[in-house]
Design a protein around this motif. Structure first.
Motif, mmCIF file in Angstrom:
data_model
loop_
_atom_site.group_PDB
_atom_site.id
_atom_site.type_symbol
_atom_site.label_atom_id
_atom_site.label_comp_id
_atom_site.label_asym_id
_atom_site.label_seq_id
_atom_site.Cartn_x
_atom_site.Cartn_y
_atom_site.Cartn_z
ATOM 1 N N VAL A 1 -30.429 28.082 -22.637
ATOM 2 C CA VAL A 1 -31.441 28.867 -21.954
ATOM 3 C C VAL A 1 -30.778 29.919 -21.073
ATOM 4 N N GLY A 2 -29.716 29.557 -20.384
ATOM 5 C CA GLY A 2 -29.038 30.499 -19.508
ATOM 6 C C GLY A 2 -28.539 31.719 -20.252
ATOM 7 N N THR A 3 -28.031 31.512 -21.479
ATOM 8 C CA THR A 3 -27.531 32.635 -22.264
ATOM 9 C C THR A 3 -28.668 33.559 -22.662
ATOM 10 N N VAL A 4 -29.813 32.986 -22.967
ATOM 11 C CA VAL A 4 -30.964 33.800 -23.325
ATOM 12 C C VAL A 4 -31.399 34.649 -22.123
ATOM 13 N N MET A 5 -31.370 34.058 -20.934
ATOM 14 C CA MET A 5 -31.797 34.768 -19.726
ATOM 15 C C MET A 5 -30.797 35.845 -19.308
ATOM 16 N N THR A 6 -29.526 35.552 -19.414
ATOM 17 C CA THR A 6 -28.520 36.468 -18.872
ATOM 18 C C THR A 6 -27.696 37.170 -19.936
ATOM 19 N N GLY A 7 -27.867 36.820 -21.185
ATOM 20 C CA GLY A 7 -27.065 37.433 -22.245
ATOM 21 C C GLY A 7 -25.671 36.852 -22.264
ATOM 22 N N GLN A 8 -24.774 37.557 -22.872
ATOM 23 C CA GLN A 8 -23.384 37.116 -22.938
ATOM 24 C C GLN A 8 -22.727 37.410 -21.598
ATOM 25 N N ALA A 9 -22.831 36.484 -20.707
ATOM 26 C CA ALA A 9 -22.304 36.680 -19.362
ATOM 27 C C ALA A 9 -21.130 35.743 -19.133
ATOM 28 N N GLY A 10 -20.199 36.225 -18.362
ATOM 29 C CA GLY A 10 -19.060 35.407 -17.982
ATOM 30 C C GLY A 10 -19.419 34.509 -16.814
ATOM 31 N N PRO A 11 -18.468 33.736 -16.351
ATOM 32 C CA PRO A 11 -18.755 32.806 -15.251
ATOM 33 C C PRO A 11 -19.134 33.522 -13.948
ATOM 34 N N ASP A 12 -18.569 34.705 -13.710
ATOM 35 C CA ASP A 12 -18.923 35.431 -12.489
ATOM 36 C C ASP A 12 -20.371 35.893 -12.536
ATOM 37 N N GLU A 13 -20.778 36.490 -13.665
ATOM 38 C CA GLU A 13 -22.160 36.975 -13.790
ATOM 39 C C GLU A 13 -23.157 35.827 -13.707
ATOM 40 N N ALA A 14 -22.813 34.686 -14.309
ATOM 41 C CA ALA A 14 -23.699 33.516 -14.236
ATOM 42 C C ALA A 14 -23.832 33.047 -12.791
ATOM 43 N N ALA A 15 -22.737 33.096 -12.045
ATOM 44 C CA ALA A 15 -22.784 32.697 -10.630
ATOM 45 C C ALA A 15 -23.647 33.669 -9.830
ATOM 46 N N TYR A 16 -23.521 34.957 -10.105
ATOM 47 C CA TYR A 16 -24.326 35.952 -9.391
ATOM 48 C C TYR A 16 -25.816 35.713 -9.651
ATOM 49 N N PHE A 17 -26.133 35.481 -10.912
ATOM 50 C CA PHE A 17 -27.539 35.238 -11.271
ATOM 51 C C PHE A 17 -28.042 33.972 -10.595
ATOM 52 N N ALA A 18 -27.246 32.910 -10.661
ATOM 53 C CA ALA A 18 -27.678 31.627 -10.093
ATOM 54 C C ALA A 18 -27.891 31.721 -8.588
ATOM 55 N N ILE A 19 -26.973 32.358 -7.884
ATOM 56 C CA ILE A 19 -27.121 32.431 -6.426
ATOM 57 C C ILE A 19 -28.267 33.350 -6.027
ATOM 58 N N SER A 20 -28.583 34.319 -6.866
ATOM 59 C CA SER A 20 -29.694 35.216 -6.532
ATOM 60 C C SER A 20 -31.043 34.509 -6.593
ATOM 61 N N MET A 21 -31.097 33.390 -7.283
ATOM 62 C CA MET A 21 -32.363 32.665 -7.404
ATOM 63 C C MET A 21 -32.794 32.036 -6.087
ATOM 64 N N ALA A 22 -31.858 31.680 -5.211
ATOM 65 C CA ALA A 22 -32.225 30.997 -3.962
ATOM 66 C C ALA A 22 -33.185 31.831 -3.114
ATOM 67 N N PRO A 23 -32.833 33.047 -2.720
ATOM 68 C CA PRO A 23 -33.793 33.802 -1.902
ATOM 69 C C PRO A 23 -35.020 34.260 -2.684
ATOM 70 N N GLN A 24 -34.814 34.634 -3.944
ATOM 71 C CA GLN A 24 -35.947 35.133 -4.712
ATOM 72 C C GLN A 24 -36.985 34.036 -4.937
ATOM 73 N N MET A 25 -36.553 32.852 -5.330
ATOM 74 C CA MET A 25 -37.506 31.769 -5.585
ATOM 75 C C MET A 25 -38.187 31.304 -4.308
ATOM 76 N N THR A 26 -37.466 31.326 -3.198
ATOM 77 C CA THR A 26 -38.087 30.966 -1.922
ATOM 78 C C THR A 26 -39.234 31.926 -1.612
ATOM 79 N N MET A 27 -38.972 33.215 -1.791
ATOM 80 C CA MET A 27 -40.016 34.213 -1.538
ATOM 81 C C MET A 27 -41.182 34.047 -2.497
ATOM 82 N N LEU A 28 -40.891 33.803 -3.761
ATOM 83 C CA LEU A 28 -41.965 33.644 -4.741
ATOM 84 C C LEU A 28 -42.818 32.414 -4.454
ATOM 85 N N VAL A 29 -42.191 31.315 -4.084
ATOM 86 C CA VAL A 29 -42.961 30.095 -3.795
ATOM 87 C C VAL A 29 -43.891 30.323 -2.607
#
Length: 168
Positions: free
Chosen positions: A1-29
């Motif tokens: 699922v992660g690859t579908v969401m972020t495409g062919q991303a390396g470990p750095d890009e996956a980390a950036y995406f994952a950490i960005s979810m914390a503030p965004q999801m808090t705001m959305l909730v």
């Protein structure tokens, strides 16, 4: 699922995406929780025989969603600082901040969509649609033309009143 969401991303890009979810999801909730009030208030007004109040509640909810969405979007533009405040490594915070800047413009639309979905859920009964048709004469005229042109369409609309939204 992660690859579908972020495409062919390396470990750095996956980390950036994952950490960005914390503030965004808090705001959305928080925003989605606030928009849940639209369901309650519209259903109460509709159940009390005041369907005319439903439209006002929806418009107020859209306004709140738009303002809150813009506030969230502005905050997400400073996502790197937010991530550093919660203790993230500066390099990860910089990458996560770039991701949050990409998410920022969509926040008002996401919350306005949520407000509209909540409103439509609350007026799912036919009486509310009749009140909307009473308020919008153009939609009422289109419905009369459609119903007189096709008995099948009349029956289908009676079974699926949510399609009346397309006339408004």
């Amino acid at each position: 699922v992660g690859t579908v969401m972020t495409g062919q991303a390396g470990p750095d890009e996956a980390a950036y995406f994952a950490i960005s979810m914390a503030p965004q999801m808090t705001m959305l909730v928080i925003g989605i929780g606030l928009m849940a009030g639209i369901v309650v208030l519209s259903a109460q007004a509709n159940g009390a025989g005041r369907p005319d109040q439903c439209g006002r509640i929806w418009r107020l909810g859209l306004g709140v969603a738009a303002v809150l969405g813009v506030i969230y979007a502005v905050l997400l533009l400073w996502g790197e600082g937010i991530l550093q405040l919660i203790g993230q490594d500066p390099a990860i915070a910089a990458g996560g901040g770039r991701v949050l800047r990409m998410f920022a413009p969509g926040m008002p639309a996401i919350l306005m969509f949520t407000a509209t979905s909540a409103f439509l859920e609350s007026i799912g009964r036919r009486e509310a649609y009749l009140a909307l048709l009473q308020e919008y004469s153009g939609a009422r005229e289109r419905l009369v033309r459609l119903a007189s042109a096709s008995p099948w369409a009349s029956g289908y609309l009676a079974q699926h009143p949510v399609l009346l939204d397309e006339l408004v």
